[in-house]
Design a protein around this motif. Structure first.
Motif, PDB file in Angstrom:
ATOM      1  N   ILE A 243     -28.546  60.268  35.643  1.00 24.53           N
ATOM      2  CA  ILE A 243     -28.921  60.539  37.025  1.00 24.53           C
ATOM      3  C   ILE A 243     -30.362  60.112  37.241  1.00 24.53           C
ATOM      4  O   ILE A 243     -31.236  60.398  36.412  1.00 24.53           O
ATOM      5  N   LEU A 244     -30.620  59.422  38.342  1.00 25.59           N
ATOM      6  CA  LEU A 244     -31.973  58.991  38.673  1.00 25.59           C
ATOM      7  C   LEU A 244     -32.221  59.260  40.152  1.00 25.59           C
ATOM      8  O   LEU A 244     -31.477  58.775  41.007  1.00 25.59           O
ATOM      9  N   ARG A 245     -33.262  60.040  40.406  1.00 27.81           N
ATOM     10  CA  ARG A 245     -33.621  60.422  41.790  1.00 27.81           C
ATOM     11  C   ARG A 245     -32.416  60.959  42.556  1.00 27.81           C
ATOM     12  O   ARG A 245     -32.166  60.609  43.713  1.00 27.81           O
ATOM     13  N   GLY A 246     -31.657  61.808  41.882  1.00 32.95           N
ATOM     14  CA  GLY A 246     -30.517  62.460  42.511  1.00 32.95           C
ATOM     15  C   GLY A 246     -29.268  61.617  42.622  1.00 32.95           C
ATOM     16  O   GLY A 246     -28.241  62.085  43.127  1.00 32.95           O
ATOM     17  N   LYS A 247     -29.324  60.374  42.145  1.00 33.48           N
ATOM     18  CA  LYS A 247     -28.169  59.476  42.241  1.00 33.48           C
ATOM     19  C   LYS A 247     -27.429  59.427  40.918  1.00 33.48           C
ATOM     20  O   LYS A 247     -28.007  59.136  39.872  1.00 33.48           O
ATOM     21  N   PHE A 248     -26.134  59.696  40.950  1.00 36.24           N
ATOM     22  CA  PHE A 248     -25.303  59.654  39.749  1.00 36.24           C
ATOM     23  C   PHE A 248     -24.969  58.197  39.410  1.00 36.24           C
ATOM     24  O   PHE A 248     -24.404  57.470  40.230  1.00 36.24           O
ATOM     25  N   LEU A 249     -25.341  57.769  38.191  1.00 32.30           N
ATOM     26  CA  LEU A 249     -25.148  56.376  37.789  1.00 32.30           C
ATOM     27  C   LEU A 249     -24.068  56.192  36.732  1.00 32.30           C
ATOM     28  O   LEU A 249     -23.693  55.061  36.434  1.00 32.30           O
TER      29      LEU A 249
END
Length: 520
Positions: A243-249
């Motif tokens: 997860i980066l800056r609230g975004k699931f990758l």
């Protein structure tokens, strides 16, 4: 976190006494009365410390110690015996035991020995954890500039499995429809494509979206996992979201290779650290790829505009000037010979028209020669070499060609611009008398080299002079945008060789074959 201790002894009274003493100290204890029962517990759970009776009905304590060293090397061990023996004590310590106690041992002696063993274990684990973190940090730094997502992810997975001593690791990223996770990297190939449904309002989905890791002791029975994952031959899974800056990758997962393995806090921290690095790397690579595609679109738009202007100059302005030239020639034939001044003026106008036509042709060639679109790279390159040799009086030849079919248009354009820039650069700075060019296709890439016998230079010194790149920066930028590589080999007084390698797009990767010549 409360330390877990396993006590192995075939005497019930001793087990009860030892458990009571250690529980009063705040430890979590379990017991086993045989070697077989102990090994079964060790297979399914991890312990911080194991206290082992030297003599059990079915197994020697040293044999259990050896098994612990093999399967649970992080666990500390203390041996107990009712028979004092210096040789046995030395052998136990040599095999990795923290201490050797005589039964019945004094409670204070037991407490001190357990505390010392666990303290040494913590110090050792801290040092090992820091070493592993440093290794993973160095791995992350070493591949920070990687531009290929598949290489980046595969390297991370391999290093994580190496550090955790896990049998399998893999990374899954969301599919385009975001309704499934698709396998993108694994250190051991799966025997089938892996596409896992990733549905909202499920336990696994909710946990991962909240940034929580999921440890699965028995994948075959854990209902949180999709059915496909439960059917795979996996032992114990640790699943960590990226997860980066609230975004699931996506997810990074490791399989311990051991049944019902309890992942340690160290395992989780290391995996999460690498998952965070993976998230940053994925976003960086995707951002660079997005920027590369935008830059390629800009280049393509520039080439389209060059092509449009080139065609207009050739078809409109060029043809108009050619008509003017012919008209002047017709007028010159109609004017009597005695009208010298008028004939001279027409002759001057005719010369100006010829000069303008040549200038238009030069502009057309510089913008984008029609031959590049109509006939392809090689005929155009031969024309460029001929004009270059005549203009600069430098012997230039196409030394080696291994290209039997046309390349994609954007690749031909890139190579044409690279050759154009390289030749101009050589004419301006190399002071060469000879230049050789080669162009060949090797598997899925095209290799172009331009070598001269000029004065050469120091590439390392040149790279430090940002303001003076002699046109090489343009070549490097174009090569980078095409996903290729660019190398300069040069020494003062020894000439220069530029080597460019550009990948052929997958859609155009047909086998290169020489033309078949049929007998007449």
């Amino acid at each position: 976190m409360t330390e877990r201790i396993l006590i192995i002894d075939d005497e019930p009274n001793i087990l009860i006494t030892l458990e009571e003493i250690l529980r009063q100290e705040g430890y979590q204890t379990e017991s086993a009365q045989s070697g077989k029962a102990a090994l079964e517990k060790l297979r399914h759970r991890s312990y911080d410390l194991v206290i082992i009776d030297q003599r059990l009905p079915d197994m020697a304590g040293l044999d259990i110690l050896a098994e612990i060293q093999r399967t649970r090397p992080s666990a500390a061990a203390i041996l107990l015996t009712g028979h004092a023996s210096l040789d046995a004590a030395i052998e136990a310590l040599r095999r990795g035991a923290s201490d050797y106690l005589l039964k019945p041992c004094h409670p204070e002696e037991l407490r001190w020995s357990v505390k010392q063993a666990l303290d040494r274990k913590r110090v050792s684990e801290t040092a090992q954890f820091q070493k592993k973190m440093e290794l993973l940090y160095q791995v992350g730094r070493s591949i920070a500039g990687e531009t290929r997502l598949d290489v980046f992810l595969k390297t991370l997975v391999e290093k994580l499995c190496e550090v955790l001593e896990s049998s399998r690791g893999f990374i899954l990223l969301p599919a385009e429809d975001e309704e499934a996770l698709v396998l993108e990297a694994s250190n051991i190939p799966f025997d089938r494509p892996l596409r896992l449904p990733f549905k909202k309002e499920t336990a696994l989905y909710d946990a991962l979206m909240e940034g929580k890791e999921v440890a699965v002791a028995d994948p075959k029975k854990d209902r949180r996992l999709p059915p496909l994952l439960r059917r795979l031959p996996l032992q114990s899974l640790l699943i960590v979201p990226m997860i980066l800056r609230g975004k699931f990758l996506g997810i990074l997962s490791v399989d311990s290779g051991r049944a019902r393995y309890d992942f340690t806090e160290s395992d989780i921290k290391l995996t999460r650290f690498l998952a965070d690095q993976a998230a940053v790397g994925i976003e960086n690579i995707r951002s660079r790829e997005h920027l590369r595609r935008l830059s390629l679109k800009v280049l393509s738009a520039q080439e389209d505009e060059r092509k449009r202007i080139s065609h207009e100059l050739h078809d409109a302005t060029g043809q108009a000037l050619l008509a003017l030239k012919l008209h002047l020639e017709m007028l010159a034939e109609q004017i009597p010979s005695e009208m010298k001044s008028q004939r001279e003026e027409i002759s001057e106008a005719h010369a100006i028209a010829i000069q303008a036509i040549e200038e238009i042709r030069r502009l057309v060639a510089d913008l984008r020669p029609p031959k590049l679109d109509d006939l392809g790279l090689l005929p155009t390159l031969r024309g460029v070499i001929k004009d270059f040799s005549r203009k600069f009086r430098i012997e230039t030849r196409l030394k080696k060609v291994k290209l039997y079919r046309r390349l994609p248009s954007d690749l031909e354009t890139a190579l044409y611009r690279i050759f154009q820039e390289a030749l101009t650069n050589a004419a301006k700075h190399a002071k060469a008398t000879e230049i050789s060019i080669s162009l060949e296709r090797v598997e899925h890439q095209v290799i172009a080299t331009i070598a001269d016998n000029g004065i050469g230079f120091d590439p390392a010194a040149l790279s430090r002079k940002r303001g003076r790149r002699f046109g090489l920066a343009g070549i490097q930028e174009r090569v980078d945008l095409m996903g290729g590589s660019f190398k300069i080999v040069s020494r003062k007084g020894k000439g220069t060789e530029l080597r460019v390698e550009l990948p052929i797009p997958a859609a155009a990767r047909k086998p290169e074959r020489a033309p078949v010549l049929h007998p007449m």
